[in-house]
Design an enzyme around this catalytic site. Structure first.
Site, mmCIF file in Angstrom:
data_model
loop_
_atom_site.group_PDB
_atom_site.id
_atom_site.type_symbol
_atom_site.label_atom_id
_atom_site.label_comp_id
_atom_site.label_asym_id
_atom_site.label_seq_id
_atom_site.Cartn_x
_atom_site.Cartn_y
_atom_site.Cartn_z
ATOM 1 N N TYR A 151 0.776 -1.231 0.000
ATOM 2 C CA TYR A 151 0.000 0.000 0.000
ATOM 3 C C TYR A 151 0.814 1.291 0.000
ATOM 4 O O TYR A 151 0.257 2.367 -0.203
ATOM 5 C CB TYR A 151 -0.970 -0.010 1.190
ATOM 6 C CG TYR A 151 -1.999 -1.111 1.043
ATOM 7 C CD1 TYR A 151 -3.082 -0.958 0.189
ATOM 8 C CD2 TYR A 151 -1.856 -2.318 1.720
ATOM 9 C CE1 TYR A 151 -4.008 -1.963 0.027
ATOM 10 C CE2 TYR A 151 -2.777 -3.342 1.568
ATOM 11 C CZ TYR A 151 -3.853 -3.165 0.711
ATOM 12 O OH TYR A 151 -4.758 -4.170 0.537
ATOM 13 N N PHE A 203 -10.448 -4.080 10.779
ATOM 14 C CA PHE A 203 -11.610 -3.925 9.883
ATOM 15 C C PHE A 203 -11.243 -4.337 8.482
ATOM 16 O O PHE A 203 -10.080 -4.519 8.160
ATOM 17 C CB PHE A 203 -12.129 -2.494 9.904
ATOM 18 C CG PHE A 203 -11.116 -1.434 9.532
ATOM 19 C CD1 PHE A 203 -10.932 -1.071 8.199
ATOM 20 C CD2 PHE A 203 -10.346 -0.818 10.495
ATOM 21 C CE1 PHE A 203 -9.990 -0.096 7.847
ATOM 22 C CE2 PHE A 203 -9.406 0.160 10.158
ATOM 23 C CZ PHE A 203 -9.231 0.515 8.832
#
Length: 417
Positions: free
Chosen positions: A126, A417
């Site tokens: 990322y 999450f």
């Protein structure tokens, strides 16, 4: 191969969910109830699927949802939380994730979200999209027999009390406690109603079935709930079939006062049969090891980066947080594939910080990933300069950035999450 990327519809959900599970090496097939829950809760308008036009199969998934992130000073900013990112092993290295990420970040900026967040399953992916680790965490294992705490402990001496609670009571007081924690700790994210339903067994999904847990609540002398611990046995073991040697896993511990934190950890470490307590993922500067008379009884078993942040709107982000030391910095930010590039003047000398675009000479040159890493106050600008990731254009600017950006308490995100 030609791949079409599009927003999914209700009829796509089962195939899309199967691809997500496959990417995370979960062989379960989504049930009808799983599909219904995704349709109800996932926000399909923010779920992307990539489809091989030859086979028609879903070969990549991407989901985002609205989130609130607490920043230094206690304010929260709207973010897009990225989750469920999967590219099938048959379709890797073809730019599919790059296309989905670009679409989601552009939509987030259009909606007015200030930043993007994610938990990175793999570290190298990322950074190329402008994300960087902005919080970290630790997990300790406590040897309760060596900890030095009174194992005959009968309860807090401050007039408070620790009571066991049922799941229904946790759903009532847990959200209030979490919001109090979120208001005081940078890095904490919001928990919606479904989070508490899943955490207490009111709802479940087939690939992650709920397992019953114990709940303990600390109440102050006036009866106010100030802490919550959620825990379960991790294994059952007896030494020589005579001596209990149980481990305990802490799944969640919220404490909004030091008294609550002390009481809950003492309670957990004094439960009969329990020889070891795994603390779960805590802040890297958590109080727990130093609450023990013998700090060496707490051994670090996990130390890792956790919440990754990618700023989308530099002005709004830098004006949203507070700064513990005054200072003025001109930052030249490189964001070649995104919206956040430019030169900005941050003035943190007044009652409220002011950030504006400027043509002034830069004090620091850095990429958007580096600014995102600095944002919550846990990362050192001086260290990034030594690593060659920040260019110091004015002598002493990196040290000033540390004074301005760093926080007394390290940011912490307790959730996945």
């Amino acid at each position: 191969m030609t791949v079409e990327i599009r927003t999914i519809t209700e009829s796509d959900v089962k195939d899309w969910a199967r691809t997500t599970l496959t990417g995370f090496l979960t062989p379960a097939v989504p049930t009808d109830d799983d599909v219904a829950q995704r349709v109800k809760y996932a926000g399909l308008d923010r779920c992307q699927g990539a489809y091989d036009t030859h086979s028609g199969r879903c070969v990549a998934t991407f989901r985002s949802f609205a989130q609130r992130l607490t920043v230094p000073g206690g304010a929260s900013i709207p973010t897009t939380a990225v989750s469920g990112v999967v590219v099938a092993p048959t379709h890797r290295r073809r730019g599919i994730l790059s296309r989905m990420m670009a679409a989601d970040l552009a939509a987030a900026r259009e909606r007015g979200e200030v930043a993007a967040t994610l938990i990175a399953a793999e570290y190298p992916i990322y950074g190329r999209y402008g994300f960087a680790p902005a919080t970290s965490l630790c997990e300790w294992e406590i040897d309760t027999l060596r900890a030095g705490l009174d194992r005959r402990w009968a309860g807090p001496q401050d007039g408070g009390r620790v009571d066991l609670a049922e799941a229904a009571e946790v759903r009532e007081i847990g959200p209030q406690l979490h919001e109090r924690l979120r208001a005081r700790r940078p890095g904490v994210i919001d928990r919606d109603e479904r989070w508490w339903k899943l955490a207490t067994g009111l709802e479940s999904v087939s690939w992650r079935p709920y397992k019953e847990r114990f709940h303990a609540v600390y109440r102050s002398a006036d009866g106010e709930p100030e802490g919550l611990a959620v825990y379960a046995p991790a294994d059952e073991k007896w030494t020589d079939a005579k001596t209990p040697d149980q481990s305990l896993a802490v799944h969640d511990l919220i404490a909004v006062t030091p008294a609550a934190e002390r009481a809950l950890w003492h309670f957990l470490c004094s439960i009969d049969w329990v020889r070891r307590v795994r603390t779960g993922y805590r802040a890297p500067d958590d109080l727990v090891p130093d609450l023990l008379p013998n700090r060496r009884a707490a051994s670090i078993v996990t130390s890792a980066d956790w919440l990754w942040v990618r700023l989308l709107d530099v002005v709004r982000a830098l004006e949203a947080r507070t700064y513990e030391h005054p200072g003025v910095l001109v930052l030249e930010v490189a964001d070649p594939d995104g919206p956040a590039g430019g030169r900005y003047r941050l003035d943190a000398t007044g009652e409220r910080p002011v950030c504006v675009p400027t043509d002034g000479a830069p004090d620091l040159r850095l990429g958007i990933a580096e600014l995102s890493a600095l944002y919550l106050g846990d990362v050192s600008a001086a260290r990034l300069a030594l690593l060659g990731r920040i260019s110091e254009e004015r002598p002493g600017a990196a040290a000033l950035a540390d004074d301005v950006f760093r926080t007394a308490l390290r940011p912490w995100c307790p959730d996945l999450f």
